[in-house]
Write a protein that holds these residues in place. Sequence first.
Motif, PDB file in Angstrom:
ATOM      1  N   MET A   1      -8.347 -22.654 -54.948  1.00  0.00           N
ATOM      2  CA  MET A   1      -8.103 -21.396 -55.625  1.00  0.00           C
ATOM      3  C   MET A   1      -8.583 -21.488 -57.052  1.00  0.00           C
ATOM      4  O   MET A   1      -8.452 -22.506 -57.706  1.00  0.00           O
ATOM      5  N   SER A   2      -9.162 -20.393 -57.564  1.00  0.00           N
ATOM      6  CA  SER A   2      -9.684 -20.395 -58.912  1.00  0.00           C
ATOM      7  C   SER A   2      -8.587 -20.632 -59.919  1.00  0.00           C
ATOM      8  O   SER A   2      -7.487 -20.108 -59.814  1.00  0.00           O
ATOM      9  N   GLN A   3      -8.904 -21.403 -60.961  1.00  0.00           N
ATOM     10  CA  GLN A   3      -7.905 -21.724 -61.951  1.00  0.00           C
ATOM     11  C   GLN A   3      -7.556 -20.524 -62.816  1.00  0.00           C
ATOM     12  O   GLN A   3      -6.515 -20.506 -63.461  1.00  0.00           O
ATOM     13  N   ASP A   4      -8.440 -19.526 -62.867  1.00  0.00           N
ATOM     14  CA  ASP A   4      -8.147 -18.374 -63.708  1.00  0.00           C
ATOM     15  C   ASP A   4      -7.372 -17.287 -62.975  1.00  0.00           C
ATOM     16  O   ASP A   4      -7.172 -16.203 -63.491  1.00  0.00           O
ATOM     17  N   THR A   5      -6.917 -17.595 -61.759  1.00  0.00           N
ATOM     18  CA  THR A   5      -6.104 -16.633 -61.027  1.00  0.00           C
ATOM     19  C   THR A   5      -4.853 -17.318 -60.489  1.00  0.00           C
ATOM     20  O   THR A   5      -4.631 -17.408 -59.295  1.00  0.00           O
ATOM     21  N   ILE A 128       5.254 -23.385 -46.732  1.00  0.00           N
ATOM     22  CA  ILE A 128       4.685 -23.124 -48.048  1.00  0.00           C
ATOM     23  C   ILE A 128       5.697 -23.531 -49.113  1.00  0.00           C
ATOM     24  O   ILE A 128       6.843 -23.090 -49.096  1.00  0.00           O
ATOM     25  N   ASP A 129       5.262 -24.356 -50.026  1.00  0.00           N
ATOM     26  CA  ASP A 129       6.135 -24.843 -51.084  1.00  0.00           C
ATOM     27  C   ASP A 129       6.672 -23.666 -51.901  1.00  0.00           C
ATOM     28  O   ASP A 129       5.924 -22.804 -52.348  1.00  0.00           O
ATOM     29  N   GLY A 130       8.001 -23.636 -52.093  1.00  0.00           N
ATOM     30  CA  GLY A 130       8.624 -22.581 -52.880  1.00  0.00           C
ATOM     31  C   GLY A 130       9.106 -21.397 -52.068  1.00  0.00           C
ATOM     32  O   GLY A 130       9.684 -20.465 -52.629  1.00  0.00           O
ATOM     33  N   ARG A 163       4.463  -5.710 -49.295  1.00  0.00           N
ATOM     34  CA  ARG A 163       3.014  -5.911 -49.224  1.00  0.00           C
ATOM     35  C   ARG A 163       2.542  -6.908 -50.273  1.00  0.00           C
ATOM     36  O   ARG A 163       1.789  -7.834 -49.991  1.00  0.00           O
ATOM     37  N   ASP A 164       2.999  -6.690 -51.513  1.00  0.00           N
ATOM     38  CA  ASP A 164       2.554  -7.546 -52.616  1.00  0.00           C
ATOM     39  C   ASP A 164       2.985  -8.994 -52.417  1.00  0.00           C
ATOM     40  O   ASP A 164       2.214  -9.932 -52.635  1.00  0.00           O
ATOM     41  N   GLU A 165       4.231  -9.175 -52.013  1.00  0.00           N
ATOM     42  CA  GLU A 165       4.752 -10.529 -51.853  1.00  0.00           C
ATOM     43  C   GLU A 165       4.084 -11.246 -50.675  1.00  0.00           C
ATOM     44  O   GLU A 165       3.834 -12.455 -50.738  1.00  0.00           O
ATOM     45  N   THR A 166       3.786 -10.509 -49.607  1.00  0.00           N
ATOM     46  CA  THR A 166       3.076 -11.113 -48.480  1.00  0.00           C
ATOM     47  C   THR A 166       1.673 -11.540 -48.902  1.00  0.00           C
ATOM     48  O   THR A 166       1.194 -12.624 -48.536  1.00  0.00           O
ATOM     49  N   ARG A 167       1.011 -10.702 -49.682  1.00  0.00           N
ATOM     50  CA  ARG A 167      -0.326 -11.043 -50.184  1.00  0.00           C
ATOM     51  C   ARG A 167      -0.287 -12.289 -51.062  1.00  0.00           C
ATOM     52  O   ARG A 167      -1.119 -13.194 -50.916  1.00  0.00           O
ATOM     53  N   LEU A 168       0.681 -12.378 -51.973  1.00  0.00           N
ATOM     54  CA  LEU A 168       0.790 -13.552 -52.838  1.00  0.00           C
ATOM     55  C   LEU A 168       1.114 -14.811 -52.040  1.00  0.00           C
ATOM     56  O   LEU A 168       0.584 -15.891 -52.307  1.00  0.00           O
ATOM     57  N   MET A 169       1.967 -14.670 -51.030  1.00  0.00           N
ATOM     58  CA  MET A 169       2.324 -15.812 -50.190  1.00  0.00           C
ATOM     59  C   MET A 169       1.110 -16.336 -49.430  1.00  0.00           C
ATOM     60  O   MET A 169       0.858 -17.550 -49.389  1.00  0.00           O
ATOM     61  N   LEU A 170       0.313 -15.432 -48.866  1.00  0.00           N
ATOM     62  CA  LEU A 170      -0.867 -15.860 -48.119  1.00  0.00           C
ATOM     63  C   LEU A 170      -1.972 -16.353 -49.048  1.00  0.00           C
ATOM     64  O   LEU A 170      -2.770 -17.214 -48.666  1.00  0.00           O
ATOM     65  N   SER A 171      -2.030 -15.832 -50.264  1.00  0.00           N
ATOM     66  CA  SER A 171      -2.963 -16.376 -51.254  1.00  0.00           C
ATOM     67  C   SER A 171      -2.662 -17.847 -51.512  1.00  0.00           C
ATOM     68  O   SER A 171      -3.568 -18.693 -51.562  1.00  0.00           O
ATOM     69  N   ARG A 172      -1.393 -18.146 -51.660  1.00  0.00           N
ATOM     70  CA  ARG A 172      -0.989 -19.528 -51.891  1.00  0.00           C
ATOM     71  C   ARG A 172      -1.276 -20.396 -50.661  1.00  0.00           C
ATOM     72  O   ARG A 172      -1.742 -21.536 -50.785  1.00  0.00           O
ATOM     73  N   PHE A 174      -3.583 -20.035 -48.274  1.00  0.00           N
ATOM     74  CA  PHE A 174      -4.998 -20.264 -47.995  1.00  0.00           C
ATOM     75  C   PHE A 174      -5.779 -20.727 -49.229  1.00  0.00           C
ATOM     76  O   PHE A 174      -6.999 -20.941 -49.145  1.00  0.00           O
ATOM     77  N   ASP A 175      -5.100 -20.874 -50.366  1.00  0.00           N
ATOM     78  CA  ASP A 175      -5.750 -21.369 -51.588  1.00  0.00           C
ATOM     79  C   ASP A 175      -6.893 -20.480 -52.053  1.00  0.00           C
ATOM     80  O   ASP A 175      -7.932 -20.965 -52.519  1.00  0.00           O
ATOM     81  N   ILE A 176      -6.735 -19.171 -51.922  1.00  0.00           N
ATOM     82  CA  ILE A 176      -7.705 -18.217 -52.439  1.00  0.00           C
ATOM     83  C   ILE A 176      -6.965 -17.066 -53.106  1.00  0.00           C
ATOM     84  O   ILE A 176      -5.763 -16.880 -52.887  1.00  0.00           O
ATOM     85  N   LYS A 177      -7.675 -16.310 -53.918  1.00  0.00           N
ATOM     86  CA  LYS A 177      -7.106 -15.080 -54.473  1.00  0.00           C
ATOM     87  C   LYS A 177      -7.388 -13.952 -53.494  1.00  0.00           C
ATOM     88  O   LYS A 177      -8.536 -13.668 -53.163  1.00  0.00           O
ATOM     89  N   ILE A 178      -6.324 -13.308 -53.011  1.00  0.00           N
ATOM     90  CA  ILE A 178      -6.461 -12.171 -52.107  1.00  0.00           C
ATOM     91  C   ILE A 178      -6.236 -10.903 -52.917  1.00  0.00           C
ATOM     92  O   ILE A 178      -5.243 -10.781 -53.635  1.00  0.00           O
TER      93      ILE A 178
END
Length: 364
Positions: A1-5, A128-130, A163-172, A174-178
């Motif tokens: 995942m990008s360090q700036d996100t 997922i940690d956390g 929706r937002d929390e699911t997106r953030l969880m899956l971002s974490r 898959f190690d990408i910014k969704i």
Amino acid sequence: MSQDTPLPSRRDKRTAKAIKPPGKKFRWGRFVFLLLSLIIVVLGTYAGILYFDSWQGNLNKIGKPNNGSVIPKEERAQNKPIALVLLGLDTRPETGSMNTDVMMVASFNPETKTATVVSIPRDSDMDIDGYKKHKANAYYSAFSREGRNEKNLEGDAVAAYARDETRLMLSRFFDIKIDYTAVIDFRGFVDVVDALGGVDVTVDKDMRYVDNADGTNIDLKEGAQELDGEQALGFVRYRQSNRGTAQSSDFERNERQSQVLGAITDRMKSLGTVTKIDGILNAVGDNMRTDIPKAQIENIIKTYFGINRSSIRFIPLEGEWKSPYVYLNQEKLAEAKQALAEELIPDGRPTASPVNSATASTEE
């Protein structure tokens, strides 16, 4: 995942209990299918571009209002790779369920006009940690309850929070910014397949299942055939039989989801579909909600309306079932993460990528 996100940290304590959803019961059963949002929001058709003015009412129903803001040029889908979460919502008042029994993450690259779609088995142990441990399909419901009970949200704000929390969880995960999330109820799947005039698939086995409680009647024979909306939903949701046919695993269902996604893509690009765009968009507009700004939906359609089925990598995650969880194969998970990340590279996936698109994709 990008360090700036960076993604915000989460508390360990999460609410696991599902809430009772508002609204009436839908009659198509427990397994839902989300592929329509990907097709409508991303693929489009030439006719839609030619008759763009007629889309506006449906785009207003589907997309998030722009509220007068302009999407910066560098953020537009024509110029920047994007990633989406695609959720299929199972709402059953008799059980109080709000599970997302279909979960997909898709990334798209405008330079190469390619995409990668990863499907997640509904019973997966996400680990997922956390985050408190749930099956994959239970997180949206838990976030909905949290939004209502701990954040004191109401109405549409609860769904937006989930929706937002699911997106953030899956971002974490898959190690990408969704960037965005789209949610569709299973009624939309049937409506859109029917608006398309059906889809052509190869049914992998005889399938027979009847449930008089919700009107389910799956009755399919093995072989290549055209399915209408109800039949296609039965094809992707089939898991067990009470009429003597062989049962099916979640992994086989994920493979079928990929096959139907490809079949819808083919039908959307067919000549006969051009005149059906209004009916297709109307069906999705009635059944899908997303946080993608309306202007960005237009950008996405303009960018990807000509995408080919061969340019989409379908990667269903695999694993081992040990009740009550599916424990994901870590090698396959690493492959999926790499494939999603590759699509988000500005110049697109490397031509010599170790991710074998022939094995990752579902063949016709």
